[in-house]
Each structure stands twice: as C-alpha cells, then as structure tokens.
Design a protein around this motif. Structure first.
Motif, mmCIF file in Angstrom:
data_model
loop_
_atom_site.group_PDB
_atom_site.id
_atom_site.type_symbol
_atom_site.label_atom_id
_atom_site.label_comp_id
_atom_site.label_asym_id
_atom_site.label_seq_id
_atom_site.Cartn_x
_atom_site.Cartn_y
_atom_site.Cartn_z
ATOM 1 N N LEU A 1 0.823 -1.210 0.000
ATOM 2 C CA LEU A 1 0.000 0.000 0.000
ATOM 3 C C LEU A 1 0.858 1.261 0.000
ATOM 4 O O LEU A 1 0.389 2.351 -0.366
ATOM 5 N N ALA A 2 2.122 1.129 0.408
ATOM 6 C CA ALA A 2 3.012 2.291 0.407
ATOM 7 C C ALA A 2 3.268 2.795 -1.005
ATOM 8 O O ALA A 2 3.522 3.995 -1.209
ATOM 9 N N ILE A 3 3.194 1.911 -1.989
ATOM 10 C CA ILE A 3 3.551 2.284 -3.362
ATOM 11 C C ILE A 3 2.638 3.367 -3.926
ATOM 12 O O ILE A 3 3.126 4.414 -4.382
ATOM 13 N N PRO A 4 1.300 3.190 -3.934
ATOM 14 C CA PRO A 4 0.462 4.255 -4.503
ATOM 15 C C PRO A 4 0.569 5.568 -3.740
ATOM 16 O O PRO A 4 0.517 6.652 -4.348
ATOM 17 N N PHE A 5 0.756 5.498 -2.423
ATOM 18 C CA PHE A 5 0.865 6.733 -1.643
ATOM 19 C C PHE A 5 2.162 7.482 -1.941
ATOM 20 O O PHE A 5 2.168 8.710 -2.061
ATOM 21 N N PHE A 6 3.285 6.753 -2.058
ATOM 22 C CA PHE A 6 4.548 7.416 -2.392
ATOM 23 C C PHE A 6 4.506 7.985 -3.812
ATOM 24 O O PHE A 6 5.063 9.059 -4.081
ATOM 25 N N LEU A 7 3.858 7.270 -4.732
ATOM 26 C CA LEU A 7 3.712 7.791 -6.088
ATOM 27 C C LEU A 7 2.885 9.073 -6.095
ATOM 28 O O LEU A 7 3.218 10.047 -6.791
ATOM 29 N N LEU A 8 1.814 9.084 -5.319
ATOM 30 C CA LEU A 8 0.960 10.271 -5.248
ATOM 31 C C LEU A 8 1.708 11.433 -4.604
ATOM 32 O O LEU A 8 1.625 12.580 -5.071
ATOM 33 N N SER A 9 2.465 11.141 -3.549
ATOM 34 C CA SER A 9 3.263 12.185 -2.895
ATOM 35 C C SER A 9 4.267 12.791 -3.868
ATOM 36 O O SER A 9 4.407 14.018 -3.963
ATOM 37 N N GLY A 10 4.967 11.929 -4.612
ATOM 38 C CA GLY A 10 5.940 12.412 -5.592
ATOM 39 C C GLY A 10 5.289 13.245 -6.683
ATOM 40 O O GLY A 10 5.854 14.251 -7.138
ATOM 41 N N ALA A 11 4.071 12.861 -7.096
ATOM 42 C CA ALA A 11 3.363 13.610 -8.141
ATOM 43 C C ALA A 11 2.999 15.008 -7.663
ATOM 44 O O ALA A 11 3.151 15.996 -8.389
ATOM 45 N N PHE A 12 2.512 15.125 -6.419
ATOM 46 C CA PHE A 12 2.184 16.445 -5.874
ATOM 47 C C PHE A 12 3.442 17.295 -5.727
ATOM 48 O O PHE A 12 3.436 18.496 -5.996
ATOM 49 N N MET A 13 4.535 16.666 -5.290
ATOM 50 C CA MET A 13 5.787 17.405 -5.116
ATOM 51 C C MET A 13 6.329 17.896 -6.461
ATOM 52 O O MET A 13 6.846 19.009 -6.571
ATOM 53 N N THR A 14 6.226 17.060 -7.477
ATOM 54 C CA THR A 14 6.733 17.430 -8.803
ATOM 55 C C THR A 14 5.917 18.565 -9.400
ATOM 56 O O THR A 14 6.457 19.533 -9.941
#
Length: 427
Positions: free
Chosen positions: A57-70
């Motif tokens: 479950l960490a994978i989609p959350f880290f991807l979403l976090s990276g997308a917002f940061m980018t």
C-alpha cells in the motif's frame, strides 16, 4: 524439467514482445497446468491476496506524494536552495543539481520522477550559465538514480514485500550508500569542472541562503515527516506514505499554491495509472513466486549452487552479472520480483544478510535505469533535454563507470549497507 519449462516459456514470451506482467502470469499458469497437481484456479486467489499485502500500500501513496511534489513547485525550490549552498564552488551548478536530486529522492521514491522534476529545471539553468548540455544531461541522468537508493524508495518496498523483510531496515540501509554515491558524483564533478574550467556562481550571502531555505523548508520538512515518523515509531512505512501524500497535497495546494484544486484530478489520475501498472506486474510476479515456492525451484537451485561449492563473493559476482544483464531489458520492480525469490534462499544458505542483498539489488537497478535499450532515465532525460537518445546515452556513459565502481564497493563491503542498520536496528 519444470525449471526449464518455466524459464524458457517466460523469456520466450518476453522476447516476442509480450508485456512482462502477462508473461509472468501466463508462464506460471501453464507451468501449474502441465507440471503441478495444484489447481490453476488457486492462482486467481493468490493474485487477489496480493491486494491484501499491507506493505504494498506504500507504493500508490509514495507515487501520489511524488506527483504532488513534482507538480507543486517543490523541485524548483529545492534546486534554488541547493545552488545557493554549493553554487560558488567550481562546477557548483552541477554539484547543486546532484544535491537537489538527493533531496528530491528523499521525497519521491522514484528515479524517473527525480530526473523529470530536477532535470527539467537544472539542465536549462546549467546551459544558460555556460555548461555543455551533454554534461548536464549526463549528470542528471545518473544522479536521478538516487531516487531508488535514498529512502523512501518504491523499489525497496517491492524487495521487502517479495522477501518479507523489514521496509524500515531497507530504508535505513539505503541512507549511507545514497549519501556516499551522491558525494562520489559531487567530487567527480568538481574534478572535471577544474579540468574544463567550468563556471562558478558568486558566493551567496547568509541572508540569501536563509531566504532560499525558508522557501524550501516546507519541502525539506517532508523528509523529517517520513523518516522521522518511521524511525521514532510514530507510524509504519505504509502509514508514512499516506501521511506524505496528504502533506504533499497540502503544501502544493495551500502553502506554495503552485497547484489549483482543479489540477488534482489530473495528478491523481497520472499516479493511478502508474500504480495500476506496477500493481499488475506485482500481482503476476506474486503468482510467479508462488509457482517457484510450490515447485521448490529456489531450493533446487540453492542445492545445485551448494554442490558447486561457490563462496559468497563468487555468488555475489554472479548476482551482479545477472542483474546488470537483466537491467538492460526490464523495469526494476519486475526484476526484483522475478529474481529476488530465487537469489534470496541461496543468499541465506551462504550466510549473506538479506538487507545487504537488497541494497546490492537496488544499486544494480540504478545502473539498469541508465543502460540501453530500456533504461527509463535515458528516455526521461532525452525528453527533458530534447536531445536524441543516442546523444543522451553517450552523455551518460562516463558517469556510469562511477556507478559500476560504487557497486563493487557496496557488494564487497557490507558495512556500507549494514553499519547504520546494526547501530539503530529498526524492525
């Protein structure tokens, strides 16, 4: 016979262009159908059980976090802060770009995302200051690989799930190698800059440094939120990923205000597409791992290796060779999911620490990201710079040599990976 059929079919399917996820699933199903008494229907249950693996479950959350940061302008502020810190050194903009990659890596967990976010700004800045475009492209392409070595790393999460190891230990183990590789790249850039007489920026005043730090502070604090929360025991790595996603969204929308509410659906959709792709590969890879386990294939290979009398250093050399070859043709998460279940039991038999093995695999995956024909960082760098792929490959190759030397150090000096883990020991 089972081993031969499974791997021959798998690689044949991939060679004829069948997607990796489908190749894994189809090879597994056909192997069960022809060689095992197990019901193929049980594989459907096994695929469904993948969705219940809380670590993933960490994978989609880290991807979403990276997308917002980018999207939210964090990368630009991190680059400005890095340049203020080291820009006055000869080759300082390039060194600052590596520092920015290290900082953004600690936020995104993704190598291509790091290259896209930092490269789109840093390379243009280096060119304006008189750096050759090829020089900047080669640096960003290689430094971007830190995205999967410096925690939090999506590839580390995948390895931990595939081998049932602690995500926290993997994250700790990646800190020293990540900092060391960043330092090696910075020193190499400084030496090249002195030889080529590359420009340096005027030294920033303390007031300018403080202003830049204040602008970047909200992004930098995410590192504390993620890693501080995990290692203090406040929450698990999976929960940390969820916290990071919410925190990133709040920063992008309400603090920096570089995003608007109406931009959120697009960001979430892009993250969702990447999540679906990765989770589909993982689900089929879990079926593949199930077949390996039920047919005792890793144990058979381990017994064969023991009969050969391979020492640990010889086995690790073979692991590196296999991973470097695989990295030319496959995506990192797929390689981890296919090969980790095979290498893991052999490493245990030879007394190799599983966390050390994980870091070795991650560093190999870094190198795979910048080697053709499938190196993702090469394609992202080419798109960001507008350079042809052949020129991008040529620009990245000199720096690739440093990564190969670094791989040897990490492989045969376990203390680089395990020193901090043994000191802190986090379950």
């Amino acid at each position: 016979m089972t081993i031969l059929f499974l791997f021959t079919l798998l690689f044949t399917l991939m060679l004829i262009g069948v997607p990796i996820a489908i190749s894994l699933g189809l090879a597994s199903v056909l192997t069960i159908f022809f060689f095992s008494p197990d019901s193929p229907g049980g594989l459907v249950i096994k695929m469904f059980e993948t969705s219940e693996h809380t670590t993933l479950l960490a994978i989609p959350f880290f991807l979403l976090s990276g997308a917002f940061m980018t999207t939210g302008g964090v990368a630009r502020r991190l680059i400005d802060f890095a340049n203020i810190c080291v820009g006055h050194i000869r080759g300082g903009l390039a060194i600052g770009s590596v520092l920015a990659c290290m900082l953004f890596a600690a936020l995104s967990g993704s190598s291509p995302a790091t290259v896209a976010a930092v490269g789109s700004i840093a390379i243009a800045g280096m060119v304006r200051s008189g750096y050759p475009k090829e020089f900047g492209a080669g640096i960003i392409c290689n430094a971007g690989t830190l995205g999967i070595l410096i925690p939090p790393s999506i590839v580390m999460v995948v390895y931990a799930a595939a081998t049932e190891q602690s995500v926290g230990k993997m994250f700790i183990a990646g800190i020293v190698p990540g900092l060391l590789l960043g330092l090696i790249l910075m020193v190499a850039i400084y030496i090249v800059a002195r030889i080529k007489n590359l420009p340096a920026q005027p030294r920033a005043s303390f007031r300018e440094w403080l202003r830049s730090f204040r602008k970047a502070a909200w992004g930098l604090s995410l590192i504390v939120v993620i890693l501080g929360g995990i290692y203090s025991g406040m929450y698990t790595p999976t929960e940390a990923a969820a916290v990071a996603a919410v925190y990133s969204a709040c920063i992008a929308l309400f603090v920096y205000k570089d995003m608007r509410i109406k931009d959120c659906p697009k960001v979430i959709l892009e993250s969702g597409k990447m999540t679906v792709m990765l989770m589909f590969i993982i689900a089929n890879a879990m079926i593949f791992a199930h077949v390996l386990t039920t047919e005792q294939i890793p144990q058979t290979i381990a017994a064969y290796v023991n009969e050969l009398g391979l020492s640990p250093w010889m086995f690790l050399l073979i692991v590196n060779i296999v991973l470097l070859i695989a990295g030319n043709f496959m995506e990192p998460s797929a390689i981890i999911l296919i090969l980790a279940p095979i290498f893991f039991p052999i490493a245990m038999e030879l007394g190799i620490d599983p966390i050390h093995l994980g870091i070795i695999m991650v560093v190999n995956m870094e190198i795979g990201l910048i080697t053709p024909p499938v190196g993702l960082n090469l394609f992202v760098t080419s798109a960001v710079t507008g350079m042809p792929l052949t020129k991008t490959i040529k620009a990245a190759m000199p720096w690739l040599m440093l990564l190969l030397v670094f791989l040897m150090f990490v492989t045969y000096i376990p203390g680089i990976s395990l020193g901090l883990v043994n000191w802190l020991y986090v379950d």
